[in-house]
Design an enzyme around this catalytic site. Sequence first.
Site, mmCIF file in Angstrom:
data_model
loop_
_atom_site.group_PDB
_atom_site.id
_atom_site.type_symbol
_atom_site.label_atom_id
_atom_site.label_comp_id
_atom_site.label_asym_id
_atom_site.label_seq_id
_atom_site.Cartn_x
_atom_site.Cartn_y
_atom_site.Cartn_z
ATOM 1 N N LYS A 1 -5.635 2.307 7.911
ATOM 2 C CA LYS A 1 -6.720 3.224 7.549
ATOM 3 C C LYS A 1 -7.555 3.571 8.781
ATOM 4 O O LYS A 1 -7.633 2.774 9.711
ATOM 5 C CB LYS A 1 -7.641 2.551 6.519
ATOM 6 N N ARG B 1 -0.478 -0.719 -6.238
ATOM 7 C CA ARG B 1 0.551 -0.580 -7.278
ATOM 8 C C ARG B 1 1.679 -1.583 -7.074
ATOM 9 O O ARG B 1 2.316 -2.009 -8.043
ATOM 10 C CB ARG B 1 1.057 0.871 -7.314
#
Length: 494
Positions: free
Chosen positions: A272, A346
């Site tokens: 990020k 996920r």
Amino acid sequence: MPVKFEFAFANTATPAGGVAVIFSTTGTALSGLSSIGAQGAVAKAVDLSKFKGKALASVDLIAPHDSPADRILVIGIGEADKITAHDWLKIGGTVASKVKTAEAVTVYLDIPGLTLTPRQVADFALGMELNVYAFDRYKTKKSDDDTKETDKVTNVQIVTEQSVDAAFAVTKAIAEGVILARNLVNEPANVLGPVEFAAQAKALEALGVEVEILTEVEMTELGMGALLGVALGSERPPRLAVMQWKGGAEGEKPIAFIGKGVTFDTGGISIKPAAGMEDMKGDMGGAAAVTGLMHVLASRKARANVVGIIGLVENMPDGKAQRPGDIVTSMSGQTIEVINTDAEGRLVLCDALWYCNERFQPQFMVNLATLTGAVLVALGTAHAGLFSNDDALSEKLTAAGLATQEKLWRLPLGKDYDKMIDSKFADMKNTGGRYAGSITAAQFLQRYVKDTPWAHLDIAGTAMSSPTDEINQSWASGFGVRLLNELVASHYEH
Ligand code: BES
Ligand code: MN
Ligand code: ZN
């Protein structure tokens, strides 16, 4: 210094010093006037300030010399027939925000023309507790003129006709659960990694929750390649905590809550940008909500069988970290091409969901996750995203959201979105491209729930960094604890 409220409830009170808090609904008489004296002077001051009793309006008075109180705080509660259950929390929070520095507080909830239920009185106290919460354990100097290290305890005497002990026990459980969730989310990731989080889950055993902690050894045996892949880049090993509260009928299938517990999300190799990355200490908001919920349910001895499962990992870039293009095999046997190592939530949840479904065959599964930035684009911070394969469960969740004001907004699922995560090389890929990012994340999860009724709550916009309000002044909101407690209490206890 940190403030703590101690509550006492009685139908008589003599305020000696401190703050007297009195109320009125729109256009009606004030509570408590006969006890605080100086009625004429108070009525005049209230009148001059144009106070009409509008919801959450207030007048703060230095008490006239012939009143036993030092301060008189006048609070409006709006029109009597429009006050919702949640409004009592907001009224309590508003009062708390104004009495934090007081030595003692007397609250006159014996409001003319309004008979409160015990739960409404207790909800008022709950609002006060949630408002006063502050995560200041790392401030060695709480304020400029501060010398004390201990908590400052403010005694709050609530004047009420009701006997509220039972209701207060329930709201005390809720307050503790929400505050546990907030503490977990606020805690920095150097202090709270997967192992430390698991220990917090384990501590629920003191309340009668059965807790198992699975390590990487057991998870490897179970074949949880998706969850384990995320953990590869971290020095800190992953954990899966399985919490069971057996308060319902023996043999009755449990209901299940599953949480994403990424104790820090750097993004991994798909790292990020630096700006705002510190917020990713809160990427375990789903796991925190599940843990806080289990705390509430056990503390108030909920008559339901409930399973809470949280997948705990740290997502770091490292020589051992997984790469974009890697293919992992989940516990279900389905293979996943990891396109972006930052779509890690996920990967953690898919193994936790599959495990939960296989082992417990629950009545339903609800998972909570700070899953996508895209849900902030779609819904902002006012609603969490709701995705579900079951209309009845969705409706119950939405209603619980309205009741607790932890609001949900349902977004669609469907074949058109599902095919966006088909992969060239494996059964699926972990990202679906630029569009509909929250939906494709949900489609991914749906591939791991079979036909079990299931809902996914994307709480990336609501668990942390959302605007403060009457009942939360902290970065972490504890979102989901009150919502799911409401769901359980209104449909799954007998
Ligand atoms: N933890 C983040 C999502 C997030 C973003 C939570 C902002 C809270 C605030 C998640 O793991 C993530 O990085 N998602 C990616 C998915 C993308 C790579 C498909 C995102 O939202 O950008
Ligand atoms: Mn991520
Ligand atoms: Zn994440």
